[in-house]
Design a protein around this motif. Structure first.
Motif, PDB file in Angstrom:
ATOM      1  N   MET A  25       0.849  -1.193   0.000  1.00  0.00           N
ATOM      2  CA  MET A  25       0.000   0.000   0.000  1.00  0.00           C
ATOM      3  C   MET A  25       0.889   1.249   0.000  1.00  0.00           C
ATOM      4  O   MET A  25       1.828   1.335   0.774  1.00  0.00           O
ATOM      5  CB  MET A  25      -0.883  -0.001   1.255  1.00  0.00           C
ATOM      6  CG  MET A  25      -1.809   1.211   1.340  1.00  0.00           C
ATOM      7  SD  MET A  25      -2.571   1.385   2.981  1.00  0.00           S
ATOM      8  CE  MET A  25      -3.412  -0.188   3.139  1.00  0.00           C
ATOM      9  N   SER A  26       0.581   2.224  -0.879  1.00  0.00           N
ATOM     10  CA  SER A  26       1.357   3.460  -0.879  1.00  0.00           C
ATOM     11  C   SER A  26       1.022   4.253   0.377  1.00  0.00           C
ATOM     12  O   SER A  26      -0.063   4.119   0.960  1.00  0.00           O
ATOM     13  CB  SER A  26       1.052   4.295  -2.124  1.00  0.00           C
ATOM     14  OG  SER A  26      -0.213   4.897  -2.017  1.00  0.00           O
ATOM     15  N   LEU A  27       1.967   5.090   0.791  1.00  0.00           N
ATOM     16  CA  LEU A  27       1.817   5.817   2.040  1.00  0.00           C
ATOM     17  C   LEU A  27       0.550   6.674   2.043  1.00  0.00           C
ATOM     18  O   LEU A  27      -0.196   6.692   3.023  1.00  0.00           O
ATOM     19  CB  LEU A  27       3.048   6.696   2.273  1.00  0.00           C
ATOM     20  CG  LEU A  27       3.047   7.527   3.558  1.00  0.00           C
ATOM     21  CD1 LEU A  27       3.067   6.623   4.778  1.00  0.00           C
ATOM     22  CD2 LEU A  27       4.217   8.488   3.563  1.00  0.00           C
ATOM     23  N   LYS A  28       0.277   7.344   0.939  1.00  0.00           N
ATOM     24  CA  LYS A  28      -0.856   8.273   0.901  1.00  0.00           C
ATOM     25  C   LYS A  28      -2.203   7.555   0.935  1.00  0.00           C
ATOM     26  O   LYS A  28      -3.232   8.173   1.234  1.00  0.00           O
ATOM     27  CB  LYS A  28      -0.760   9.161  -0.334  1.00  0.00           C
ATOM     28  CG  LYS A  28       0.416  10.132  -0.277  1.00  0.00           C
ATOM     29  CD  LYS A  28       0.419  11.075  -1.456  1.00  0.00           C
ATOM     30  CE  LYS A  28       1.578  12.067  -1.333  1.00  0.00           C
ATOM     31  NZ  LYS A  28       1.610  13.038  -2.451  1.00  0.00           N
ATOM     32  N   LYS A  29      -2.214   6.266   0.636  1.00  0.00           N
ATOM     33  CA  LYS A  29      -3.459   5.500   0.685  1.00  0.00           C
ATOM     34  C   LYS A  29      -3.712   4.886   2.057  1.00  0.00           C
ATOM     35  O   LYS A  29      -4.770   4.294   2.284  1.00  0.00           O
ATOM     36  CB  LYS A  29      -3.428   4.402  -0.374  1.00  0.00           C
ATOM     37  CG  LYS A  29      -3.507   4.930  -1.798  1.00  0.00           C
ATOM     38  CD  LYS A  29      -3.528   3.790  -2.806  1.00  0.00           C
ATOM     39  CE  LYS A  29      -3.626   4.327  -4.241  1.00  0.00           C
ATOM     40  NZ  LYS A  29      -3.641   3.241  -5.246  1.00  0.00           N
ATOM     41  N   HIS A  30      -2.747   5.026   2.956  1.00  0.00           N
ATOM     42  CA  HIS A  30      -2.935   4.500   4.309  1.00  0.00           C
ATOM     43  C   HIS A  30      -4.069   5.259   4.987  1.00  0.00           C
ATOM     44  O   HIS A  30      -4.163   6.490   4.878  1.00  0.00           O
ATOM     45  CB  HIS A  30      -1.638   4.662   5.110  1.00  0.00           C
ATOM     46  CG  HIS A  30      -1.612   3.879   6.379  1.00  0.00           C
ATOM     47  ND1 HIS A  30      -2.351   4.236   7.493  1.00  0.00           N
ATOM     48  CD2 HIS A  30      -0.945   2.740   6.722  1.00  0.00           C
ATOM     49  CE1 HIS A  30      -2.135   3.375   8.456  1.00  0.00           C
ATOM     50  NE2 HIS A  30      -1.280   2.453   8.020  1.00  0.00           N
ATOM     51  N   PRO A  31      -4.971   4.566   5.691  1.00  0.00           N
ATOM     52  CA  PRO A  31      -6.124   5.243   6.307  1.00  0.00           C
ATOM     53  C   PRO A  31      -5.748   6.318   7.319  1.00  0.00           C
ATOM     54  O   PRO A  31      -6.549   7.223   7.588  1.00  0.00           O
ATOM     55  CB  PRO A  31      -6.886   4.095   6.983  1.00  0.00           C
ATOM     56  CG  PRO A  31      -5.926   2.952   7.055  1.00  0.00           C
ATOM     57  CD  PRO A  31      -5.020   3.103   5.891  1.00  0.00           C
TER      58      PRO A  31
END
Length: 380
Positions: free
Chosen positions: A1-7
């Motif tokens: 998961m890319s960092l910006k997609k982390h909740p």
């Protein structure tokens, strides 16, 4: 998961930005306070009366102390601007309905309105949970009281120039990529602090009881010096009521070594720790200046053709003798003579009454207090 997609990405960026903004507010306030304290000190000095200046003297002391604290805040917070914290733990204790989010940095910062921590010092007792705790049930000690709870989250951050580059949740099964990245990036000519990557065994040494002897063994480059410096920083934080930084002394083999470790303690927010070589310490104790040959100069002379054979043989003998058992025995005999001359040769009396006879004093010094250094024997 890319960092910006982390909740949690947006929440983490928001918290970092809020933290930096609050730090700037504190720095600005401290700068204003510094001016006020300096002005108050000047007024106190002008009103200081040698015959009756108690009020001005008290104002001088109080404002000087406030000025010192303001300067400390400014210096520490400016150093932390680029990376205010490096980790976070979510901890739920029995008195909390929801887990408390605690961010961990090189020092502490609390909000003045509600005293809630913006980030806590890595040396604080609760921060020990980050270094040694695993997800699940944990406990830690505060002032000899054990506090139990549940560790819900352990997170590491990579922050560069005030920007969030990465974060990672850590547990016992996680491969610590941030640790590897930190070790790989530390190819510098000076020693660096390791607060963000301290491992369990290292943490146990750093936080070990100060009043018990501790021997740390390891090969060259294994981190003994780094751990020792972090242990000093931990002591200065934990025993702040008992010790001042200037009461600690780092005794180094040479100035090159002191240059190598020069950045570590200041990076940890610790200033004014004494750092000396052994010749510098002895010279200070003696109180007189003596002309000494530079050890490097002697090595150059021995390995070059700058001196004749007679002088070379003398230098070799001199260096060999200084490291011999014979020289040690000469020093031991000399110290024994000094000790014997230090001992009182009369009875200890109060008026005409003998409190301790000369023989009693001799027995106490030679037997009862033999475990103490000579001057401490006399004080005892």
């Amino acid at each position: 998961m890319s960092l910006k997609k982390h909740p949690d990405y947006k929440k983490e960026v928001h918290y970092l930005n809020d933290t930096k903004e609050y730090m700037e507010q504190v720095i600005e306030t401290s700068e204003k306070n510094r001016g006020t304290y300096e002005e108050n000190i000047q007024q106190a000095l002008r009103g200081l009366n040698p015959t009756d200046g108690s009020e001005s003297y008290i104002n001088l002391l109080v404002n000087t102390r406030f000025l010192e604290k303001a300067m400390e805040n400014i210096i520490h917070l400016k150093k932390l601007r680029e990376k205010p914290y490096f980790a976070r733990i979510d901890l739920k204790t029995k008195d909390l309905s929801t887990p408390e989010k605690l961010y961990i940095g090189k020092t502490s910062l609390f909000r003045t309105d509600n005293l809630q921590p913006v980030f806590i010092d890595w040396r604080a007792p609760v921060a020990n949970v980050y270094y040694e705790g695993r997800l699940g049930t944990i406990s830690y000690e505060v002032d000899d009281e054990e506090i139990s709870g549940e560790l819900k989250l352990k997170r590491q951050y990579s922050i560069e120039e005030g920007q969030l580059k990465d974060f990672q949740d850590v547990d016992i099964t996680t491969n610590d990529e941030l640790l590897q990245a930190s070790l790989g990036a530390n190819a510098d000519h000076r020693l660096k602090d390791i607060v963000s990557t301290i491992q369990t065994e290292q943490n146990q040494i750093i936080r070990a009881d100060m009043y018990r002897p501790l021997v740390v063994q390891g090969v060259a480059g294994s981190g003994k010096t780094t751990i020792a410096l972090h242990r000093i920083a931990y002591f200065i934080y934990t025993y702040a009521k008992h010790f001042n930084p200037e009461q600690f002394l780092i005794l180094a083999p040479n100035r090159l070594f002191l240059h190598y470790i020069a950045d570590v303690l200041p990076e940890l927010g610790v200033e004014q720790v004494q750092q000396k070589t052994f010749p510098e310490l002895v010279s200070e104790w003696i109180g007189s200046k003596y002309l000494m040959i530079d050890p490097n100069e002697k090595i150059i002379k021995l390995t070059s053709h700058q001196i004749d054979d007679k002088r070379r043989r003398l230098l070799v003998w001199e260096s060999t003798f200084k490291g011999s058992i014979e020289f040690k025995e000469i020093i031991d005999r000399y110290l024994q003579e000094i000790e014997e001359n230090l001992y009182p040769n009369t009875d200890f009396q109060l008026g005409k009454r003998v409190i301790y006879s000369h023989d009693d004093i001799r027995r106490m010094i030679e037997k009862d207090y033999a475990y103490l250094p000579s001057f401490n024997e006399l004080k005892k």
